[in-house]
Design a protein around this motif. Structure first.
Motif: not given
Ligand code: 4AD
Ligand code: MG
Length: 492
Positions: A319, A292-293, A296, A323, A288
């Motif tokens: 995502l 992240s790129d 996503q 989490s 995470l």
């Protein structure tokens, strides 16, 4: 027409090549730079061509702007999807949306052309099946670029985690003479001639004349040797390829997969579960924070993919799911409790499970997924399985029926980790091995750890590709390993 190639060559030699990741994060308008990469797309307009260049360092492309009055028409013609370029130029604030910077090309050199009539990866959406058949080139797509950058990051995070905890990386052998899981699903390793092997007097292949002087195979697990290490170094882990000749044509099985196997002296089953849970959460958090790129991009991809599904069948945003798992306590129940839950479940009562549910059966992925996705809606650790369905080395409980096994079950994946406390008492181990026809004499070295300084110890195996499946949200295990090996398939 400018002929800048000599001049360009000189400036190229002087200039340090920058990766696109670096350019997009720290580059400033006016910087003169050199980039190398592969063309993703080229868009032509009257005065300029826009070339999307990708060098693998990051999911984003660098937009290269080439003035058509400056460059040879032949050169521009050869800049097609897949071609490799070396470009020098100046960074400028981007006019278009979506990127902060673009590059105004001053000199373009084609390093390698890609014939548009033959290059398979066209700038359009390809099916994952098509890309699997072109696995040698699929790294050049956004999806596979993202998957393999994340796979790298996870491998790195695994070493980082264990190093910080004082575990030693032990390289256990790939070729072994023992069957660590006792399941007989091994690939033989031999140099004997397939049709005319030397024969013994009773007509069987004479393995004393084989390379190692006895039958050998590719390992199904590094655990047994890992235990030897743990009983001296304290805490070790292996991380290597393992091989299983099981004829499972599923989206969760490979014949060659990578496994991480920590093994710890003085850990009981509870310590083992605590480690597994902490470890998985660490890896998810690492992704995470550091990927992240790519995450996503994959989350968006998944959303598009599921658009056609009915609302109640769509999975949670990638995502959010990551989490959520990293923040929830894993449920811990026994196998016996799980069977009770399954027997009281709606699908059981409506006969909706394909496979039977009864104490003693091996849980199928439909059962595991019911527990995780429907009943508890969070990861579940099941413990204390019937001894009949687990390996010989697991610590026997006093009830005489169950062993101190633990399987960690994840949403969409089912079993992601399998492990146990180990049987450290010599007599009990020997008895169980006899019952299961495991050759005790050949495993004298394994028995020795129970003879000399035996102690409570535990360990588990995390299937690396199953972890990557979970983190990337991909649906098929063949899409998270570079070159999958499955029944009847060993291309590339
Ligand atoms: O449950 P398994 O068979 O456990 C062992 O091999 C133990 N020796 C581990 C240990 O205690 N050190 O396999 C461990 C994990 C599974 O939970 C699964 O994630 C993965 O390895 N796995 C596979 N992954 C891909 N393809 C296959 N054919 C797999 N078989 C197991
Ligand atoms: Mg297992």
């Amino acid at each position: 027409m400018r002929n800048k190639s000599e001049q360009g060559e000189q400036s190229r030699r002087k200039m340090r090549r920058l990766k696109i990741k670096e350019i997009l994060t720290t580059g400033q308008p006016g910087d003169k730079i050199l980039v190398k990469g592969w063309v993703r797309t080229k868009r032509e307009s009257k005065n300029v061509n826009f070339i999307a260049l990708n060098d693998g360092s990051v999911i984003h492309n660098l937009q290269v702007v080439a003035d058509t009055s400056v460059y040879d028409a032949k050169l521009l013609h050869d800049i097609n999807s897949g071609a490799a370029l070396s470009v020098t130029g100046v960074l400028a604030e981007s006019q278009g949306s979506g990127q902060r910077l673009e590059m105004i090309a001053e000199d373009i050199m084609i390093l390698g052309k890609a014939d548009p009539d033959r290059y398979p990866i066209q700038p359009k959406k390809h099916s994952l099946e098509f890309l699997r058949e072109n696995a040698h080139l699929r790294f050049r797509t956004n999806t596979f670029g993202a998957v393999f950058r994340i796979r790298h990051a996870m491998a790195f995070a695994i070493h980082k985690y264990f190093n910080e905890k004082g575990f030693y990386y032990l390289h256990t052998p790939i070729i072994t003479a023992s069957d660590a899981e006792g399941a007989g699903q091994m690939f033989r390793v031999t140099t004997l001639h397939a049709q005319n092997p030397p024969l013994t007097e009773d007509g069987k292949p004479d393995f004393t004349r084989d390379f190692f002087g006895k039958p050998t195979n590719l390992t199904v697990s590094g655990q047994l040797e890992g235990e030897l290490g743990a009983m001296a170094l304290g805490e070790i882990y292996t991380f290597g390829p393992t091989f299983r000749a099981e004829n499972s044509n599923t989206t969760r099985h490979l014949a060659e997969f990578w496994m991480i196997e920590p093994e710890m002296a003085f850990y009981d089953l509870k310590d083992n579960m605590d480690l597994a849970e902490e470890f998985l959460k660490y890896l998810i958090d690492y992704a995470l924070i550091n990927c992240s790129d790519d995450l996503q991009f994959l989350a968006e991809r998944l959303k598009q993919e599921e658009k056609n599904k009915p609302m109640n069948q769509r999975s949670m945003d990638l995502l959010e799911k990551l989490s959520f798992v990293s923040q929830s306590d894993f449920v811990r129940i026994t196998y016996t409790e799980a069977i009770e839950i399954l027997k009281n479940s709606k699908p059981y009562k409506k006969n909706a499970f394909q496979f039977p549910v009864d104490w003693g059966i091996d849980l199928q992925s439909e059962h595991e997924r019911y527990l995780v996705e429907k009943h508890f809606q969070r990861p579940v650790i099941l413990t204390d399985y019937p001894k009949e369905i687990k390996a010989f080395y697991m610590k026997q409980n006093d009830d005489g029926k169950t062993v101190r096994a633990m399987d960690v079950l994840f949403p969409q994946i089912g079993e992601i980790i399998g492990g146990s406390q180990r049987e450290e008492e010599l007599e009990k181990l020997e008895k169980r091995m006899k019952e299961m026809n495991i050759p005790i004499e050949e495993m004298w070295w394994y028995m020795d750890t129970r003879r000399f300084g035996s102690a409570v110890h535990s360990g588990f195996g995390l299937g690396f590709e199953r972890l990557i499946l979970f983190v990337t949200g991909m649906g098929n295990i063949r899409d998270v390993i570079a070159f999958p090996r499955t029944p009847k398939y060993a291309e590339f």
